[in-house]
Design an enzyme around this catalytic site. Structure first.
Site, PDB file in Angstrom:
ATOM      1  N   CYS A  36     -14.743 -10.179   9.937  1.00  0.00           N
ATOM      2  CA  CYS A  36     -16.035 -10.123  10.630  1.00  0.00           C
ATOM      3  C   CYS A  36     -16.483  -8.683  10.885  1.00  0.00           C
ATOM      4  O   CYS A  36     -15.657  -7.819  11.182  1.00  0.00           O
ATOM      5  CB  CYS A  36     -15.947 -10.824  11.967  1.00  0.00           C
ATOM      6  SG  CYS A  36     -15.385 -12.515  11.836  1.00  0.00           S
TER       7      CYS A  36
ATOM      8  N   ARG B 131     -16.328  -5.845   4.016  1.00  0.00           N
ATOM      9  CA  ARG B 131     -15.200  -6.416   4.760  1.00  0.00           C
ATOM     10  C   ARG B 131     -14.958  -7.870   4.387  1.00  0.00           C
ATOM     11  O   ARG B 131     -13.881  -8.407   4.649  1.00  0.00           O
ATOM     12  CB  ARG B 131     -15.471  -6.320   6.266  1.00  0.00           C
ATOM     13  CG  ARG B 131     -15.576  -4.901   6.761  1.00  0.00           C
ATOM     14  CD  ARG B 131     -16.116  -4.863   8.169  1.00  0.00           C
ATOM     15  NE  ARG B 131     -15.146  -5.345   9.136  1.00  0.00           N
ATOM     16  CZ  ARG B 131     -14.230  -4.593   9.730  1.00  0.00           C
ATOM     17  NH1 ARG B 131     -14.144  -3.314   9.421  1.00  0.00           N
ATOM     18  NH2 ARG B 131     -13.398  -5.093  10.610  1.00  0.00           N
TER      19      ARG B 131
ATOM     20  N   TRP C 217     -16.499 -14.076   8.967  1.00  0.00           N
ATOM     21  CA  TRP C 217     -15.514 -14.574   8.014  1.00  0.00           C
ATOM     22  C   TRP C 217     -14.829 -15.730   8.719  1.00  0.00           C
ATOM     23  O   TRP C 217     -14.156 -15.538   9.731  1.00  0.00           O
ATOM     24  CB  TRP C 217     -14.518 -13.464   7.669  1.00  0.00           C
ATOM     25  CG  TRP C 217     -13.585 -13.795   6.555  1.00  0.00           C
ATOM     26  CD1 TRP C 217     -13.811 -13.639   5.217  1.00  0.00           C
ATOM     27  CD2 TRP C 217     -12.253 -14.327   6.678  1.00  0.00           C
ATOM     28  NE1 TRP C 217     -12.712 -14.049   4.500  1.00  0.00           N
ATOM     29  CE2 TRP C 217     -11.745 -14.479   5.365  1.00  0.00           C
ATOM     30  CE3 TRP C 217     -11.447 -14.709   7.751  1.00  0.00           C
ATOM     31  CZ2 TRP C 217     -10.471 -14.980   5.104  1.00  0.00           C
ATOM     32  CZ3 TRP C 217     -10.180 -15.206   7.490  1.00  0.00           C
ATOM     33  CH2 TRP C 217      -9.708 -15.330   6.179  1.00  0.00           C
TER      34      TRP C 217
ATOM     35  N   ASN D 225     -15.284 -10.579  16.780  1.00  0.00           N
ATOM     36  CA  ASN D 225     -14.361 -10.461  15.656  1.00  0.00           C
ATOM     37  C   ASN D 225     -12.966 -10.661  16.231  1.00  0.00           C
ATOM     38  O   ASN D 225     -12.589  -9.962  17.163  1.00  0.00           O
ATOM     39  CB  ASN D 225     -14.498  -9.064  15.026  1.00  0.00           C
ATOM     40  CG  ASN D 225     -13.416  -8.776  13.999  1.00  0.00           C
ATOM     41  OD1 ASN D 225     -12.714  -9.674  13.552  1.00  0.00           O
ATOM     42  ND2 ASN D 225     -13.290  -7.505  13.621  1.00  0.00           N
ATOM     43  N   GLY D 226     -12.232 -11.645  15.715  1.00  0.00           N
ATOM     44  CA  GLY D 226     -10.889 -11.908  16.233  1.00  0.00           C
ATOM     45  C   GLY D 226     -10.686 -13.402  16.408  1.00  0.00           C
ATOM     46  O   GLY D 226     -11.427 -14.209  15.843  1.00  0.00           O
TER      47      GLY D 226
ATOM     48  N   GLU E 101       0.946  -5.483  -8.900  1.00  0.00           N
ATOM     49  CA  GLU E 101      -0.385  -5.018  -8.518  1.00  0.00           C
ATOM     50  C   GLU E 101      -1.423  -5.445  -9.565  1.00  0.00           C
ATOM     51  O   GLU E 101      -2.528  -5.871  -9.224  1.00  0.00           O
ATOM     52  CB  GLU E 101      -0.353  -3.493  -8.322  1.00  0.00           C
ATOM     53  CG  GLU E 101      -1.671  -2.836  -7.980  1.00  0.00           C
ATOM     54  CD  GLU E 101      -2.330  -3.356  -6.711  1.00  0.00           C
ATOM     55  OE1 GLU E 101      -1.726  -4.125  -5.962  1.00  0.00           O
ATOM     56  OE2 GLU E 101      -3.511  -3.001  -6.504  1.00  0.00           O
TER      57      GLU E 101
ATOM     58  N   LYS F 143      -4.630  -7.810  -8.718  1.00  0.00           N
ATOM     59  CA  LYS F 143      -6.023  -7.408  -8.998  1.00  0.00           C
ATOM     60  C   LYS F 143      -6.721  -8.500  -9.776  1.00  0.00           C
ATOM     61  O   LYS F 143      -7.855  -8.867  -9.474  1.00  0.00           O
ATOM     62  CB  LYS F 143      -6.087  -6.109  -9.822  1.00  0.00           C
ATOM     63  CG  LYS F 143      -5.756  -4.821  -9.135  1.00  0.00           C
ATOM     64  CD  LYS F 143      -6.706  -4.395  -8.059  1.00  0.00           C
ATOM     65  CE  LYS F 143      -6.389  -5.003  -6.747  1.00  0.00           C
ATOM     66  NZ  LYS F 143      -5.559  -4.348  -5.790  1.00  0.00           N
TER      67      LYS F 143
ATOM     68  N   GLU G  40      -7.342 -11.821  -7.636  1.00  0.00           N
ATOM     69  CA  GLU G  40      -8.276 -11.796  -6.506  1.00  0.00           C
ATOM     70  C   GLU G  40      -9.731 -11.650  -6.932  1.00  0.00           C
ATOM     71  O   GLU G  40     -10.607 -12.120  -6.218  1.00  0.00           O
ATOM     72  CB  GLU G  40      -7.881 -10.745  -5.470  1.00  0.00           C
ATOM     73  CG  GLU G  40      -7.936  -9.317  -5.913  1.00  0.00           C
ATOM     74  CD  GLU G  40      -7.427  -8.362  -4.847  1.00  0.00           C
ATOM     75  OE1 GLU G  40      -7.462  -8.686  -3.659  1.00  0.00           O
ATOM     76  OE2 GLU G  40      -6.993  -7.264  -5.230  1.00  0.00           O
TER      77      GLU G  40
ATOM     78  N   HIS H 283      14.888 -16.209 -16.382  1.00  0.00           N
ATOM     79  CA  HIS H 283      15.392 -17.064 -15.300  1.00  0.00           C
ATOM     80  C   HIS H 283      14.337 -18.067 -14.841  1.00  0.00           C
ATOM     81  O   HIS H 283      14.410 -18.564 -13.729  1.00  0.00           O
ATOM     82  CB  HIS H 283      15.873 -16.179 -14.142  1.00  0.00           C
ATOM     83  CG  HIS H 283      16.950 -15.239 -14.563  1.00  0.00           C
ATOM     84  ND1 HIS H 283      18.249 -15.641 -14.769  1.00  0.00           N
ATOM     85  CD2 HIS H 283      16.911 -13.923 -14.896  1.00  0.00           C
ATOM     86  CE1 HIS H 283      18.967 -14.613 -15.175  1.00  0.00           C
ATOM     87  NE2 HIS H 283      18.173 -13.557 -15.267  1.00  0.00           N
TER      88      HIS H 283
ATOM     89  N   LYS I  18     -11.864  -7.471   3.438  1.00  0.00           N
ATOM     90  CA  LYS I  18     -11.326  -6.131   3.176  1.00  0.00           C
ATOM     91  C   LYS I  18     -10.368  -5.708   4.279  1.00  0.00           C
ATOM     92  O   LYS I  18      -9.365  -5.069   4.038  1.00  0.00           O
ATOM     93  CB  LYS I  18     -12.495  -5.150   3.081  1.00  0.00           C
ATOM     94  CG  LYS I  18     -12.089  -3.731   2.780  1.00  0.00           C
ATOM     95  CD  LYS I  18     -11.668  -3.585   1.340  1.00  0.00           C
ATOM     96  CE  LYS I  18     -11.151  -2.204   1.011  1.00  0.00           C
ATOM     97  NZ  LYS I  18     -10.323  -2.260  -0.206  1.00  0.00           N
TER      98      LYS I  18
HETATM   99  C1  F6R Z   1      -5.800  -6.269  -2.482  1.00  0.00           C
HETATM  100  C2  F6R Z   1      -6.052  -5.833  -1.133  1.00  0.00           C
HETATM  101  C3  F6R Z   1      -5.230  -6.398  -0.036  1.00  0.00           C
HETATM  102  C4  F6R Z   1      -4.855  -5.296   0.967  1.00  0.00           C
HETATM  103  C5  F6R Z   1      -4.146  -5.906   2.186  1.00  0.00           C
HETATM  104  C6  F6R Z   1      -3.672  -4.852   3.145  1.00  0.00           C
HETATM  105  O1  F6R Z   1      -6.650  -5.648  -3.384  1.00  0.00           O
HETATM  106  O2  F6R Z   1      -6.911  -5.041  -0.892  1.00  0.00           O
HETATM  107  O3  F6R Z   1      -4.098  -7.049  -0.522  1.00  0.00           O
HETATM  108  O4  F6R Z   1      -4.036  -4.372   0.319  1.00  0.00           O
HETATM  109  O5  F6R Z   1      -5.012  -6.780   2.844  1.00  0.00           O
HETATM  110  O6  F6R Z   1      -4.741  -4.095   3.609  1.00  0.00           O
HETATM  111  P1  F6R Z   1      -4.525  -2.684   4.280  1.00  0.00           P
HETATM  112  O7  F6R Z   1      -3.991  -1.772   3.249  1.00  0.00           O
HETATM  113  O8  F6R Z   1      -5.899  -2.297   4.750  1.00  0.00           O
HETATM  114  O9  F6R Z   1      -3.563  -2.885   5.399  1.00  0.00           O
END
Ligand code: F6R
Length: 614
Positions: free
Chosen positions: A2, A27, A75, A101-102, A487, A491, A494, A510, A609
């Site tokens: 949010c 976000r 959100w 937010n929360g 990673e 990517k 998501e 395995h 985000k």
């Molecule tokens: C993936 C992504 C998330 C963040 C995770 C942690 O692309 O962005 O997996 O890495 O939510 O976020 P931070 O680094 O802000 O603690």
């Protein structure tokens, strides 16, 4: 998650609020709303499901006048995404409007209590309970808004950043925070509120970051007042934020994600600036030097993080263990905080977080701190909660990351971890001078080598078209490349919603190898390092089962290029620095596949985000 924006001053609030919401779009959200006290002194609330642009369309014929207002992107946590559940929420009499937010964890108990007193609810959110509770207290006790907010928040269990407006007191907004971020911007006879500084920097660079259980009263014609829940004044420091507005725009790129992928060479320069000497022979992370006794005395390091930052942590473990010979444990912050970890004053906890606001990582930091551990933060967002909660740390300095999928923050985190491992190893004398120098010198070459990879963007875009059909992907790597495989898979899933898994290449046999058939693309990081021959065998095993191999190889590799269906060539570098190079084509591939599939790359569904709730 949010996003909160607020304004009180002499300008029209609506354009500032809408622009602020757009700045916070990154976000992640599913509905938006705004509340304004208009010229007729009515408190108008408008809400819409979908994007901020849907909200704009909805209010196009409505009264959006007024120079005080609050706005929100939601959100969904409690209740589906819809206009009724969007914020702001009115109180029963429509005298108050509140954004939040929360999560209010004890909302059900509070709701029952209010229902017993005759209150009815229009939404299925936890937030509406809070605004009703504030109004109830305000009415029964006949007290001002600030006192009602203080009393209400004393009954609340959970996390919140809130802002409340009162139709009968249009010169004031009351805002509070606990475990969710909130920033107050101080302008000339005007105040701003926001979840982070991005909606504020266009108007002022003076900000105050609220601390937990602090309440800000922003009042027309009065200085900022910050008090706690018991109405004791809290001293607050006015900080100056420096953010270039260009960093918040797409700058000619179709998406923030692509812009941020391309920014990486500059980001790595920025990250190293002032930390590597001009001769390129020495690395100094000042926080490591300042606390070297504490760091070197540690029994072990524990790195806590989530998501992409957790992948960077895995690379950090490898770097620190091999350079410094200090044992490192990597934990998901969300698991660590609930497993009653064995941790004490001889442990060092490194918390990695781009946003600096991830609720689980912040909670892990607080827990470790309460048990006496020394906490080192590696974050990007300056002034965010995690750097403020740690004993010391290093910023990655890659600038605001707006695309939801983390790209430049990952390479920034790996760069800082490399510098941390080098600085400590030199202090501990666990690597010889020649190796130290070779890593420092090669680290300096990484931005140029990243540029070489970025030149292949058009080719990667072309080859990505072939793979839009796929329903599954496997990513394989070994050693330093294993976290890169994880990673790459993250990517892809998501932003393109294609199922993808990363594995250590040798783990294939395995289990996962059962999935391999002619339909299965397998991305293999197969650069010429100590494990090259092993990875080559893994590729042969995949080919024997007709899997389609996309291999990342070093320039001039003729062996794997004969075996693989497609190769992407990478410049050579030291094995320990390969993640910085090998991640880039995987980011590009995920990006282009998602674009080909017509996905919303910068704001993928269901993702936020900044994950400010656990
Ligand atoms: C993936 C992504 C998330 C963040 C995770 C942690 O692309 O962005 O997996 O890495 O939510 O976020 P931070 O680094 O802000 O603690």
């Amino acid at each position: 998650m949010c996003g909160i924006v607020g304004y009180i001053g002499h300008r029209e609030a609506y354009p500032i609020l809408i622009k602020g919401l757009k700045r916070l779009e990154y976000r992640g959200y599913d509905s938006a709303g705004v509340a304004l006290i208009g010229e007729d002194r009515q408190l108008n609330v408008y809400k819409a499901k979908g994007k901020v642009s849907d909200l704009e369309a909805f209010v196009s014929q409505k009264d959006v006048s007024g120079n005080v207002g609050i706005a929100h992107t939601r959100w969904a946590t409690h209740g589906e995404p819809c206009a009724a559940n969007a914020h702001p929420h009115y109180s029963s009499s429509q005298r108050l409007a509140l954004i939040h937010n929360g999560i209010i964890e004890n909302y059900a108990v509070l709701k029952e209590k209010l229902q017993a007193k005759g209150y009815t609810f229009r939404s299925s959110t936890d937030t509406e309970v809070l605004v009703q509770l504030i109004e109830y207290i305000q009415t029964v006790d006949n007290i001002d808004l600030l006192t009602a907010v203080q009393l209400a928040l004393r009954e609340v269990i959970g996390a919140y950043a809130i802002a409340v407006m009162d139709r009968d007191n249009p010169d004031e907004i009351v805002a509070a925070r606990k475990s969710s971020p909130l920033v107050v911007g101080i302008g000339q006879d005007e105040f701003f509120l926001a979840s982070d500084a991005t909606p504020i920097v266009e108007y002022t660079d003076k900000v105050v970051y609220l601390e937990d259980e602090e309440i800000a009263v922003i009042r027309r014609g009065a200085p900022l007042k910050v008090v706690n829940l018991n109405n004791v004044e809290c001293p607050h420091e006015i900080k100056t934020v420096s953010m270039n507005l260009g960093q918040l725009e797409k700058g000619g790129y179709p998406h923030f994600m692509l812009k941020e992928i391309f920014e990486q060479p500059d980001c790595i320069y920025d990250c190293m600036r002032g930390r590597i000497n001009v001769e390129g022979t020495n690395v100094v992370l000042s926080a490591v030097i300042d606390y070297k006794e504490r760091l070197l005395a540690a029994n072990r390091f524990i790195i806590v993080a989530c998501g992409t930052s957790w992948h960077a942590a895995l690379i950090g473990k490898h770097l620190i263990e091999s350079f410094c010979r200090i044992p490192v444990v990597v934990e998901y912050a969300s698991e660590f905080r609930y497993q009653d970890p064995v941790i004490g004053s001889n442990d060092v906890v490194i918390a990695i977080s781009q946003s600096g606001e991830t609720a689980d990582t912040l909670a892990a930091v607080e827990l470790a701190k309460s048990r006496g551990a020394f906490i080192y933060g590696i974050c990007n967002a300056i002034g965010s909660s995690i750097p403020r909660a740690t004993h010391t740390g290093s910023y990655i300095h890659v600038g605001p990351e707006i695309g939801v999928a983390s790209t430049k923050a990952f390479t920034g985190q790996v760069t800082v971890l490399t510098m941390l491992a080098l600085t400590l190893a030199r202090e501990k004398r666990t690597i010889d001078d020649a190796f130290y120098l070779s890593v420092v010198q090669e680290l300096e070459q990484i931005p140029e080598k990243m540029k070489e990879v970025l030149k292949q963007n058009d080719r990667i875009a072309e080859l990505s078209k072939i793979f839009t059909y796929a329903h599954n992907f496997i990513y394989l790597g070994r050693g330093y490349s294993y976290p890169v495989a994880l990673e790459g898979a993250l990517k892809l899933k998501e932003i393109s919603y294609i199922h993808a898994e990363g594995y250590p290449a040798a783990e294939m046999k395995h289990g996962p190898i059962a999935l391999v058939d002619a339909e299965m693309p397998v991305v293999v990081i197969a650069t010429q390092n100590g494990l090259y021959e092993k990875v080559l065998s893994n590729i042969q095993e995949i080919k024997a089962r007709k899997g389609r191999v996309i291999a990342l190889v070093n320039k001039g590799d003729t062996v794997i290029s004969r075996l693989a269906d497609t190769c992407i060539e990478l410049p050579e570098t030291l094995e320990c620095l390969e993640p910085l190079i090998a991640t880039v084509p995987l980011q590009l591939m995920a990006y282009h596949i998602a674009v080909c599939k017509g996905m919303d790359v910068d704001q993928p569904r269901n993702l936020a985000k900044s994950v400010t709730v656990e």
